[in-house]
Design an enzyme around this catalytic site. Structure first.
Site, PDB file in Angstrom:
ATOM      1  N   ASP A 166       0.820  -1.224   0.000  1.00  0.00           N
ATOM      2  CA  ASP A 166       0.000   0.000   0.000  1.00  0.00           C
ATOM      3  C   ASP A 166       0.849   1.268   0.000  1.00  0.00           C
ATOM      4  O   ASP A 166       0.642   2.177   0.801  1.00  0.00           O
ATOM      5  CB  ASP A 166      -0.944   0.022   1.216  1.00  0.00           C
ATOM      6  CG  ASP A 166      -1.938  -1.121   1.166  1.00  0.00           C
ATOM      7  OD1 ASP A 166      -2.369  -1.461   0.042  1.00  0.00           O
ATOM      8  OD2 ASP A 166      -2.254  -1.684   2.231  1.00  0.00           O
ATOM      9  N   ASP A 212      12.719  -8.461   7.996  1.00  0.00           N
ATOM     10  CA  ASP A 212      14.088  -8.563   7.479  1.00  0.00           C
ATOM     11  C   ASP A 212      15.132  -8.498   8.599  1.00  0.00           C
ATOM     12  O   ASP A 212      16.311  -8.255   8.327  1.00  0.00           O
ATOM     13  CB  ASP A 212      14.357  -7.483   6.412  1.00  0.00           C
ATOM     14  CG  ASP A 212      14.125  -6.070   6.927  1.00  0.00           C
ATOM     15  OD1 ASP A 212      13.994  -5.893   8.158  1.00  0.00           O
ATOM     16  OD2 ASP A 212      14.073  -5.133   6.099  1.00  0.00           O
ATOM     17  N   ASP A 217      12.189   1.678  14.441  1.00  0.00           N
ATOM     18  CA  ASP A 217      12.166   2.040  15.860  1.00  0.00           C
ATOM     19  C   ASP A 217      11.197   3.157  16.202  1.00  0.00           C
ATOM     20  O   ASP A 217      11.420   3.900  17.153  1.00  0.00           O
ATOM     21  CB  ASP A 217      13.584   2.451  16.276  1.00  0.00           C
ATOM     22  CG  ASP A 217      14.136   3.538  15.348  1.00  0.00           C
ATOM     23  OD1 ASP A 217      13.437   3.922  14.396  1.00  0.00           O
ATOM     24  OD2 ASP A 217      15.260   4.010  15.580  1.00  0.00           O
ATOM     25  N   GLY A 218      10.130   3.324  15.405  1.00  0.00           N
ATOM     26  CA  GLY A 218       9.195   4.413  15.694  1.00  0.00           C
ATOM     27  C   GLY A 218       9.774   5.751  15.256  1.00  0.00           C
ATOM     28  O   GLY A 218      10.725   5.803  14.469  1.00  0.00           O
ATOM     29  N   HIS A 225      16.171   2.149   5.446  1.00  0.00           N
ATOM     30  CA  HIS A 225      17.329   1.324   5.139  1.00  0.00           C
ATOM     31  C   HIS A 225      17.097   0.580   3.827  1.00  0.00           C
ATOM     32  O   HIS A 225      15.983   0.565   3.295  1.00  0.00           O
ATOM     33  CB  HIS A 225      17.652   0.334   6.285  1.00  0.00           C
ATOM     34  CG  HIS A 225      16.573  -0.654   6.593  1.00  0.00           C
ATOM     35  ND1 HIS A 225      16.297  -1.090   7.866  1.00  0.00           N
ATOM     36  CD2 HIS A 225      15.685  -1.299   5.797  1.00  0.00           C
ATOM     37  CE1 HIS A 225      15.298  -1.958   7.829  1.00  0.00           C
ATOM     38  NE2 HIS A 225      14.927  -2.107   6.593  1.00  0.00           N
ATOM     39  N   ASP A 237      10.731   4.116   7.163  1.00  0.00           N
ATOM     40  CA  ASP A 237      10.007   3.903   8.422  1.00  0.00           C
ATOM     41  C   ASP A 237       8.696   4.694   8.394  1.00  0.00           C
ATOM     42  O   ASP A 237       8.704   5.933   8.398  1.00  0.00           O
ATOM     43  CB  ASP A 237      10.884   4.353   9.605  1.00  0.00           C
ATOM     44  CG  ASP A 237      10.271   3.957  10.940  1.00  0.00           C
ATOM     45  OD1 ASP A 237       9.063   3.642  10.985  1.00  0.00           O
ATOM     46  OD2 ASP A 237      11.006   3.972  11.954  1.00  0.00           O
ATOM     47  N   HIS A 258      19.302   8.266  -1.332  1.00  0.00           N
ATOM     48  CA  HIS A 258      20.274   7.591  -0.460  1.00  0.00           C
ATOM     49  C   HIS A 258      20.076   6.070  -0.502  1.00  0.00           C
ATOM     50  O   HIS A 258      21.024   5.307  -0.704  1.00  0.00           O
ATOM     51  CB  HIS A 258      20.101   8.124   0.964  1.00  0.00           C
ATOM     52  CG  HIS A 258      21.027   7.517   1.965  1.00  0.00           C
ATOM     53  ND1 HIS A 258      22.221   8.096   2.321  1.00  0.00           N
ATOM     54  CD2 HIS A 258      20.941   6.368   2.688  1.00  0.00           C
ATOM     55  CE1 HIS A 258      22.826   7.332   3.214  1.00  0.00           C
ATOM     56  NE2 HIS A 258      22.072   6.272   3.454  1.00  0.00           N
ATOM     57  N   GLU A 259      18.834   5.630  -0.315  1.00  0.00           N
ATOM     58  CA  GLU A 259      18.584   4.181  -0.229  1.00  0.00           C
ATOM     59  C   GLU A 259      18.765   3.496  -1.586  1.00  0.00           C
ATOM     60  O   GLU A 259      19.196   2.346  -1.645  1.00  0.00           O
ATOM     61  CB  GLU A 259      17.187   3.911   0.343  1.00  0.00           C
ATOM     62  CG  GLU A 259      16.963   4.473   1.758  1.00  0.00           C
ATOM     63  CD  GLU A 259      18.011   4.048   2.779  1.00  0.00           C
ATOM     64  OE1 GLU A 259      18.607   2.957   2.621  1.00  0.00           O
ATOM     65  OE2 GLU A 259      18.259   4.807   3.734  1.00  0.00           O
ATOM     66  N   MET A 276      25.188   9.951   0.176  1.00  0.00           N
ATOM     67  CA  MET A 276      25.412   8.728   0.944  1.00  0.00           C
ATOM     68  C   MET A 276      25.896   8.985   2.378  1.00  0.00           C
ATOM     69  O   MET A 276      26.259   8.060   3.094  1.00  0.00           O
ATOM     70  CB  MET A 276      26.382   7.786   0.209  1.00  0.00           C
ATOM     71  CG  MET A 276      25.854   7.267  -1.131  1.00  0.00           C
ATOM     72  SD  MET A 276      24.125   6.693  -1.110  1.00  0.00           S
ATOM     73  CE  MET A 276      24.246   5.246  -0.049  1.00  0.00           C
TER      74      MET A 276
END
Ligand SMILES: [Zn+2]
Ligand SMILES: [Zn+2]
Length: 303
Positions: A166, A212, A217-218, A225, A237, A258-259, A276
């Site tokens: 989604d 994964d 972490d909120g 990542h 996130d 970046h990712e 990066m």
């Protein structure tokens, strides 16, 4: 030689100029709150035992500066040689004064929101932290490669991507722009996969533990990542702020650039201007690759 230098200067100016306004805003912003107890500021190996220092060890282990070989040592509050060495490596990679002392600037840097990918990879028993496989310093370059140097094979330069779980439609064009930027600067080209199940790079928002073994972490902390080349998963996130006032949210295009860099095989750069660079700031978008990013990708795939 002179023309190459001139080209590099022009590219640097072109990158910096659009950010001058944002940089001014950044200057006025409050520093991020410390993740760690303030009494840790100034602690060093001379202190032997520092209450709460195990939290710093956990951070340094999480991002690749301390081996997890001896879990017992990691859980104690002893400020030992390994910790001092890891702090020095962290300071070096983060362009901070290399002292081995946990000074204010070092704790401040550790408290900044960032990408969840490790900066470096410390193998078992290796406490020198000069990981020759991932950290290279040639002619002032600051780029590194993703874990194990995994790259897309030579016949894979036309990669597909897809949005799953989604994915919010309002963010699709933003991520597509990031793919386009990499396409404009590399041998790669990217296209939206007609069959999402088979896409090379899968982009999604996730929260908490999401399958994964790299849980989010909120709000704050880890923002995104990627699982690197060939795997191709790119995760943001969902609990972080991606919408609303540009000064109060993270810029998705910056994070996507970046990712995708990780998904192509790059690791973190120790240049704070580079795409990066591991840390992200609200109200400070970066939408162009720097010379360092481009040199990094060329080192992997040729120019
Ligand atoms: Zn990263
Ligand atoms: Zn993930």
């Amino acid at each position: 030689m002179a023309s190459k230098l001139c080209l590099q200067l022009c590219l640097l100016l072109a990158f910096i100029t659009p950010h001058l306004t944002s940089a001014r805003h950044l200057h006025n912003r409050k520093p991020s709150p410390f993740l760690f107890p303030k009494h840790l500021i100034g602690s060093s190996k001379n202190d032997s035992i520092v209450e709460g220092i195990h939290k710093v060890k956990a951070y340094l282990q999480r991002y690749g500066y301390l081996s997890n070989e001896n879990e017992k040592k990691l859980s104690t509050d002893a400020f030992d040689d390994d910790l001092e060495s890891a702090i020095k490596s962290y300071q070096k990679f983060s362009n901070l004064k290399v002292s081995g002392v946990l000074d204010r600037e070092t704790l401040q840097q550790m408290s900044r929101p960032r990408c969840g990918v490790r900066d470096t990879y410390v193998s078992v028993g290796q406490q020198e932290h000069e990981n020759k496989n991932t950290n290279i310093e040639i002619g002032g370059s600051h780029y590194t490669f993703y874990y194990n140097h995994v790259t897309w094979p030579a016949e894979r330069r036309h990669l597909s991507y897809g949005f799953i779980h989604d994915f919010p439609p309002q963010h699709v064009d933003t991520v597509r722009r990031a793919f386009q930027t990499w396409e404009d600067n590399t041998k790669f080209s990217f296209f939206l996969s007609p069959r999402v199940q088979t896409a090379d790079i899968l982009v999604s928002f996730e929260r908490g533990e999401h399958g994964d073994h790299e849980p989010f972490d909120g709000e704050g902390g880890i923002l995104a990542h990627s699982l690197g080349a060939v795997d191709g998963r790119v995760h943001f996130d969902a609990d972080d702020r991606w919408e609303g006032d540009p000064m109060e949210r993270y810029d998705l295009e910056t994070l996507a650039l970046h990712e995708i860099g990780h998904a192509l095989g790059l690791g973190h750069s120790s240049s704070s201007l580079a795409i990066m660079w591991a840390y992200m700031y609200k109200g400070f978008p970066k939408t162009r690759l720097t010379i360092d990013d481009i040199e990094g990708i060329r080192a992997l795939y040729g120019s």
